[in-house]
Design a protein around this motif. Structure first.
Motif, PDB file in Angstrom:
ATOM      1  N   ARG A  22      -3.090   9.982 -18.457  1.00 42.94           N
ATOM      2  CA  ARG A  22      -3.689   9.689 -19.758  1.00 42.94           C
ATOM      3  C   ARG A  22      -3.016   8.531 -20.472  1.00 42.94           C
ATOM      4  N   ARG A  23      -1.931   7.993 -19.904  1.00 38.21           N
ATOM      5  CA  ARG A  23      -1.233   6.875 -20.529  1.00 38.21           C
ATOM      6  C   ARG A  23      -1.671   5.569 -19.870  1.00 38.21           C
ATOM      7  N   PRO A  24      -2.111   4.597 -20.665  1.00 39.89           N
ATOM      8  CA  PRO A  24      -2.740   3.394 -20.091  1.00 39.89           C
ATOM      9  C   PRO A  24      -1.881   2.656 -19.082  1.00 39.89           C
ATOM     10  N   LEU A  25      -0.606   2.417 -19.391  1.00 41.82           N
ATOM     11  CA  LEU A  25       0.224   1.634 -18.486  1.00 41.82           C
ATOM     12  C   LEU A  25       0.438   2.361 -17.161  1.00 41.82           C
ATOM     13  N   ARG A  26       0.680   3.651 -17.232  1.00 41.57           N
ATOM     14  CA  ARG A  26       0.855   4.408 -15.996  1.00 41.57           C
ATOM     15  C   ARG A  26      -0.462   4.500 -15.219  1.00 41.57           C
ATOM     16  N   PHE A  27      -1.560   4.569 -15.940  1.00 48.78           N
ATOM     17  CA  PHE A  27      -2.859   4.567 -15.278  1.00 48.78           C
ATOM     18  C   PHE A  27      -3.071   3.264 -14.514  1.00 48.78           C
ATOM     19  N   LEU A  28      -2.702   2.146 -15.119  1.00 52.52           N
ATOM     20  CA  LEU A  28      -2.794   0.866 -14.415  1.00 52.52           C
ATOM     21  C   LEU A  28      -1.879   0.856 -13.196  1.00 52.52           C
ATOM     22  N   GLY A  29      -0.699   1.464 -13.328  1.00 55.10           N
ATOM     23  CA  GLY A  29       0.177   1.567 -12.173  1.00 55.10           C
ATOM     24  C   GLY A  29      -0.451   2.381 -11.051  1.00 55.10           C
ATOM     25  N   ALA A  30      -1.128   3.478 -11.406  1.00 56.11           N
ATOM     26  CA  ALA A  30      -1.803   4.286 -10.385  1.00 56.11           C
ATOM     27  C   ALA A  30      -2.898   3.488  -9.697  1.00 56.11           C
ATOM     28  N   LEU A  31      -3.671   2.723 -10.471  1.00 53.02           N
ATOM     29  CA  LEU A  31      -4.715   1.900  -9.872  1.00 53.02           C
ATOM     30  C   LEU A  31      -4.117   0.842  -8.944  1.00 53.02           C
ATOM     31  N   ALA A  32      -2.987   0.258  -9.346  1.00 49.15           N
ATOM     32  CA  ALA A  32      -2.342  -0.745  -8.495  1.00 49.15           C
ATOM     33  C   ALA A  32      -1.893  -0.131  -7.171  1.00 49.15           C
ATOM     34  N   VAL A  33      -1.332   1.069  -7.226  1.00 51.00           N
ATOM     35  CA  VAL A  33      -0.916   1.739  -5.995  1.00 51.00           C
ATOM     36  C   VAL A  33      -2.125   2.038  -5.115  1.00 51.00           C
ATOM     37  N   LEU A  34      -3.224   2.485  -5.729  1.00 48.16           N
ATOM     38  CA  LEU A  34      -4.430   2.767  -4.956  1.00 48.16           C
ATOM     39  C   LEU A  34      -4.959   1.509  -4.262  1.00 48.16           C
ATOM     40  N   LEU A  35      -5.016   0.406  -4.985  1.00 49.28           N
ATOM     41  CA  LEU A  35      -5.517  -0.837  -4.385  1.00 49.28           C
ATOM     42  C   LEU A  35      -4.619  -1.297  -3.244  1.00 49.28           C
ATOM     43  N   LEU A  36      -3.320  -1.182  -3.451  1.00 50.39           N
ATOM     44  CA  LEU A  36      -2.383  -1.557  -2.400  1.00 50.39           C
ATOM     45  C   LEU A  36      -2.574  -0.682  -1.168  1.00 50.39           C
ATOM     46  N   ALA A  37      -2.771   0.614  -1.394  1.00 48.71           N
ATOM     47  CA  ALA A  37      -2.978   1.531  -0.274  1.00 48.71           C
ATOM     48  C   ALA A  37      -4.309   1.280   0.421  1.00 48.71           C
ATOM     49  N   PHE A  38      -5.334   0.914  -0.346  1.00 50.28           N
ATOM     50  CA  PHE A  38      -6.611   0.586   0.275  1.00 50.28           C
ATOM     51  C   PHE A  38      -6.454  -0.618   1.208  1.00 50.28           C
ATOM     52  N   TYR A  39      -5.704  -1.606   0.775  1.00 51.85           N
ATOM     53  CA  TYR A  39      -5.479  -2.773   1.627  1.00 51.85           C
ATOM     54  C   TYR A  39      -4.735  -2.374   2.901  1.00 51.85           C
ATOM     55  N   ALA A  40      -3.701  -1.547   2.746  1.00 52.35           N
ATOM     56  CA  ALA A  40      -2.949  -1.105   3.922  1.00 52.35           C
ATOM     57  C   ALA A  40      -3.848  -0.325   4.874  1.00 52.35           C
ATOM     58  N   SER A  41      -4.722   0.526   4.320  1.00 49.33           N
ATOM     59  CA  SER A  41      -5.634   1.294   5.168  1.00 49.33           C
ATOM     60  C   SER A  41      -6.607   0.379   5.890  1.00 49.33           C
ATOM     61  N   LEU A  42      -7.088  -0.626   5.189  1.00 45.13           N
ATOM     62  CA  LEU A  42      -8.061  -1.541   5.778  1.00 45.13           C
ATOM     63  C   LEU A  42      -7.461  -2.308   6.942  1.00 45.13           C
ATOM     64  N   THR A  43      -6.203  -2.693   6.820  1.00 46.17           N
ATOM     65  CA  THR A  43      -5.573  -3.521   7.853  1.00 46.17           C
ATOM     66  C   THR A  43      -4.994  -2.706   8.996  1.00 46.17           C
ATOM     67  N   THR A  44      -5.144  -1.376   8.975  1.00 41.13           N
ATOM     68  CA  THR A  44      -4.803  -0.610  10.178  1.00 41.13           C
ATOM     69  C   THR A  44      -5.829  -0.836  11.279  1.00 41.13           C
ATOM     70  N   PHE A  45      -7.063  -1.250  10.897  1.00 38.49           N
ATOM     71  CA  PHE A  45      -8.174  -1.421  11.837  1.00 38.49           C
ATOM     72  C   PHE A  45      -8.384  -0.152  12.657  1.00 38.49           C
ATOM     73  N   SER A  46      -8.110   0.988  12.027  1.00 38.99           N
ATOM     74  CA  SER A  46      -8.228   2.277  12.693  1.00 38.99           C
ATOM     75  C   SER A  46      -9.518   2.954  12.254  1.00 38.99           C
ATOM     76  N   ARG A  47     -10.372   3.273  13.196  1.00 40.36           N
ATOM     77  CA  ARG A  47     -11.611   3.963  12.863  1.00 40.36           C
ATOM     78  C   ARG A  47     -11.337   5.353  12.307  1.00 40.36           C
ATOM     79  N   GLY A  48     -10.247   5.986  12.765  1.00 39.68           N
ATOM     80  CA  GLY A  48      -9.889   7.288  12.216  1.00 39.68           C
ATOM     81  C   GLY A  48      -9.523   7.207  10.750  1.00 39.68           C
ATOM     82  N   VAL A  49      -8.795   6.160  10.366  1.00 41.72           N
ATOM     83  CA  VAL A  49      -8.431   5.985   8.963  1.00 41.72           C
ATOM     84  C   VAL A  49      -9.671   5.700   8.127  1.00 41.72           C
ATOM     85  N   TYR A  50     -10.565   4.868   8.643  1.00 44.21           N
ATOM     86  CA  TYR A  50     -11.783   4.541   7.896  1.00 44.21           C
ATOM     87  C   TYR A  50     -12.634   5.779   7.636  1.00 44.21           C
TER      88      TYR A  50
END
Length: 886
Positions: free
Chosen positions: A258-286
């Motif tokens: 519920r705190r804006p700055l921490r919420f932005l931090g959570a979104l940043a972590v999610l985006l970073l993790a999405f990129y890492a997942s995408l670059t595994t090129f793993s169909r299981g991860v997708y």
């Protein structure tokens, strides 16, 4: 801390457990391959920190797991840094439990959030017995217990390496229980923080690897990320498993924050993790990551609905829930994300990554529009909506004339209108009170679409403008249609900033997927070979199950860690891979090294190559990381062989599996009757920028291997030197065992893994162990979905993480890597113990008031602390409470 002298049997047993952990940990630290004195000092410091911080550190151990694998620098694989950390935390924690008394008593049982029921404890104990039997059978099948620090995957100690993870988790559970009894909120806060840190460190490792070795936007190179997991030196899916387990925790953080700055931090972590997942090129991860996150979001929504319903029945809605009340507009959110994906596909073809960034800015302005607006005549509103595209058209026409005259003019125009729109959203965040404000915002939103079109036109030199204009017009018309009636799209307009932030994150993810699919051929290649790869998996599983010969092997398994050796001895002849053995110095005439050769008075290494087809990625390499290389490079290898082979020595820019630039040389080696010989190789001159820049250094790896099918070498020493730094290798004569050496098989991975999580458990622990493992998994999923832990705030992430992990595990073993097995069993154990604290107040004579609670309850991101009956019970017990959350 109140120190006490242990007198009772439980306290003495706890002290004995702590002492045993201390002895084992110090012994391992004393034998650490690199700087053992420093290892002992660090281990002692961690144990002391655990003594004073035992309420927090045991929950945070998973956070350290991705960052404490140093096998490529140390050469250790049987034991590793995870063992040292767990033993240090356990030694300090058990000593604290035995020698100190808590400042306050445990909270009443009804408020505890972690408790393993008797049936669960029995099930875990029986599975631990099965795991112990598997370790013992592994030793038996390998020829008996033969201790050693430098044994490989086909030697006896591999059984201990592969089977110890569950016992390391069990070692921490009593500390979890005691800490949660004293401070229930620590289970939620610390566990969620630990798993978010697992995701963050894993994703940052993947980001760094892609940036240094391929570039962040290169989706065409045949390069799959390994991040911080050295266990992928022979393939596997350690990175996939870590992402699958931890991503739901970041999503849960974003949904509950519920705190804006921490919420932005959570979104940043999610985006970073999405990129890492995408670059595994793993169909299981997708497949696994979206399903796991969807399951987490669904369970969170169910929890939220039940909590709101219960609060309304009680007649009091806690402030933390009232602030986030209202339905989540799933349909409209999906529509925005789908429209963004469609536009991204068209814009990327014409304008590349810059057009996608411009589109993301337009979506940000759309979602920044104020939720409330004053009512004015509907005819006036519709007239203004119809006029709003006109200024955008003028901007597009004028900008089209200027972009060729003003450098970067398209980017400047788009950036200006996006910033203007975001500024207007912040300025008028309280609501639109005048028609002029609504018209201005509509104009700016339309202008951002025009700006995205200008960026696409500038980048693509005017190609593909027809489809771009069409899709932007569809977006504009679609938005006008949602504003035509006050009832249309009202759900999306009325949601809070958290939901809008999550929707924007979903739009960014859609843009990233489009960029990966459209900007690189490798994903398409991976998808096109799916049927062929699945057929290969089926054949591999059949071969693996055929290795179970007897009834006791089917019931109890071959033993932990025995698949590589079993495949090498009983698998297809032409698929057997290379291996290595460290041979200690022997003068007693016992057979070591080459069969039939005289024993060596010095330590040696026997290096074999596989019987499969050889290629640069299929060679079995013995490697060592070196700090820097410059000038001319030469190598000398002292060896002997009884058959002809081809020796290869190389120094490469290499993170773990995929070399970039190398200096290398091969030479045919004749047997010479099995006599020792020194083979000298001139590798050549390295490029001036070898090793990358100072800001983005690339790891340098020196390797020795054989480019020869079925080759066998006994190596006495390896020396590699350059003309600037001199000798590059340490422990080149193997006098310190295999310290600083490690091995890789870059592309030939199947013989090392069963490639299926259930079949891996079946192979190692038999049908009996598989039934127990499946029972544990079903129990935790049931408990956190329908059972006693379904209302605990962590349950959605636990279910999502374990489900995604199992989906990835359908096509990979996963838990044959000890660190990933530790993370899996840690999350499973946590889920087995989660429970929802009772919200029913006690009746007359309730003994809760006789127990002292914490003087100040820490913050919990749930409605537990805001429950009226909980606050009444704590107030009656004399507890100092914080003000109710708002």
């Amino acid at each position: 801390m109140n120190f006490v002298l242990p007198r009772r049997l439980p306290a003495l047993a706890t002290l004995a457990a702590g002492a045993a952990c201390a002895v084992a940990g110090l012994w391992l630290a004393r034998h650490y391959p690199v700087e053992p004195a420093a290892a002992v000092a660090l281990w002692t410091a961690l144990a002391v920190a655990s003594f004073f911080g035992w309420r927090a550190l045991p929950f945070l151990v998973p956070a350290l797991v991705p960052a404490i694998g140093f096998a490529p620098w140390t050469g250790w694989i049987t034991f590793e840094e995870l063992d040292l950390v767990v033993l240090a935390v356990a030694a300090g924690g058990y000593a604290a439990l035995a020698l100190t008394a808590p400042a306050h008593q445990p909270v009443p049982w009804r408020y505890r959030t972690l408790r393993w029921r008797a049936a669960v404890r029995v099930l875990m104990a029986v599975f631990a017995l099965s795991a112990f039997i598997a370790v013992w059978r592994g030793f038996v099948h390998a020829g008996g217990v033969q201790s050693g620090f430098w044994q490989g995957f086909q030697e006896p100690m591999n059984s201990l390496r592969a089977g110890k993870s569950f016992f390391l988790v069990l070692l921490l559970l009593p500390l979890w229980q005691k800490a949660s009894d004293l401070r229930p909120s620590s289970v939620q806060r610390l566990s969620r923080a630990a798993w978010v840190l697992v995701l963050l460190s894993t994703s940052l490792g993947a980001l760094w690897e892609r940036w240094v070795y391929t570039g962040l936007l290169d989706f065409s190179t045949d390069y799959r990320t390994t991040s911080l997991f050295w266990e992928m030196n022979v393939g596997g899916a350690s990175l996939d498993g870590a992402l699958a387990l931890s991503l739901p925790f970041a999503l849960l953080w974003a949904m509950r924050e519920r705190r804006p700055l921490r919420f932005l931090g959570a979104l940043a972590v999610l985006l970073l993790a999405f990129y890492a997942s995408l670059t595994t090129f793993s169909r299981g991860v997708y497949l696994a990551v979206p399903l796991g996150m969807a399951l987490c979001a669904l369970l969170w929504a169910v929890q939220r609905r039940e909590t709101l319903a219960a609060a309304r029945q009680e007649g009091a809605l806690p402030g933390s829930l009232a602030a986030t009340g209202g339905p989540v507009p799933l349909g409209w959110s999906a529509g925005v994300i789908g429209g963004t994906a469609l536009a991204a596909w068209v814009l990327f073809g014409a304008g590349g990554y810059r057009a996608l960034l411009a589109l993301a800015g337009s979506v940000a302005v759309l979602l920044a529009m104020p939720a409330s607006r004053a009512s004015w005549p509907r005819g006036q509103q519709r007239a203004l909506l119809m006029l709003s595209p006109l200024p955008a058209l003028l901007l597009a026409l004028g900008g089209g004339l200027l972009i060729d005259l003003v450098p970067k003019g398209a980017y400047l125009i788009d950036g200006a209108v996006v910033l203007l729109g975001l500024g207007m959203g912040w300025l008028w965040r309280g609501g639109l009170t005048q028609p002029a404000q609504a018209f201005a915002f509509a104009v700016v939103w339309m202008a951002t679409l025009a700006g995205a079109g200008l960026v696409a036109a500038h980048w693509g030199d005017g190609r593909g403008l027809g489809p771009v204009a069409a899709v932007l017009a569809v977006l504009a018309i679609g938005w006008i249609s949602t504003q035509w009636s006050p009832r249309v799209g009202a759900d999306l307009r009325s949601v809070g900033w958290r939901i809008r932030g999550l929707v924007w994150t979903g739009c960014l993810l859609a843009c990233a997927v489009v960029a990966a699919l459209g900007g690189g051929a490798y994903i398409g290649q991976r998808m096109s070979t799916g049927q062929q790869d699945f057929e290969g998996r089926l054949e591999h599983w059949r071969i693996g199950l055929d290795l179970l010969k007897t009834m006791d092997e089917w019931l109890l398994g071959k033993g932990s860690g025995r698949f590589p050796a079993s495949f090498a001895n009983g698998g297809p002849f032409d698929e057997r891979v290379g291996d290595y053995r460290w041979n200690p110095a022997r003068e007693d005439g016992l057979a070591v090294g080459l069969p039939g050769a005289e024993p060596s008075p010095r330590p040696t290494v026997t290096l074999t190559s596989g019987l499969h087809m050889m290629g640069n990625g299929e060679m079995f390499r013995l490697s060592q990381r070196v700090p820097s290389v410059a000038g001319e490079v030469a190598a000398t290898v002292t060896l002997r062989t009884q058959f002809k082979t081809r020796l290869r020595v190389e120094v490469c820019e290499k993170f773990l599996l995929y070399p970039l630039r190398c200096v290398d040389r091969e030479a045919d080696v004749e047997p010479l009757g099995g006599a020792w010989q020194a083979v000298q190789l001139k590798l050549g001159h390295v490029p001036p920028d070898f090793g990358g820049s100072i800001w983005a250094p690339r790891r340098l790896v020196a390797s020795v291997t054989q480019n020869w099918r079925g080759g066998v070498l006994e190596i006495a020493s390896v020396s590699i030197a350059d003309s600037v730094h001199g000798p590059l290798l340490r422990n080149g004569d193997f006098s310190e065992g295999l310290a600083r050496w490690y091995f890789t098989s870059d592309r030939n991975h199947m013989p090392f893994h069963m490639k299926s999580l259930p079949l891996h458990v079946l192979f190692e622990q038999g049908l009996f162990g598989l039934a127990l493992w499946s029972s544990l998994l079903v129990t935790v999923l049931w408990r956190c979905t329908f059972g006693a832990g379904r209302r605990h705030p962590l349950s959605p992430a636990v279910v999502g993480g374990l489900s995604a992990f199992v989906i990835v595990g359908l096509f990979d073993s996963l838990i044959d890597a000890p660190r990933i097995a530790f993370l899996f069993y840690a999350l499973m154990a946590l889920g087995l113990g989660l429970r929802t604290p009772s919200r029913r107040p006690g009746g007359p004579g309730d003994l809760d008031s006789s127990h002292g609670l914490e003087t100040v309850q820490p913050d919990m991101d749930s409605d537990f602390e805001g429950a009226p009956e909980v606050r009444r019970a704590m107030k009656a017990a004399g507890v100092k409470l914080k003000a109710p959350p708002r």
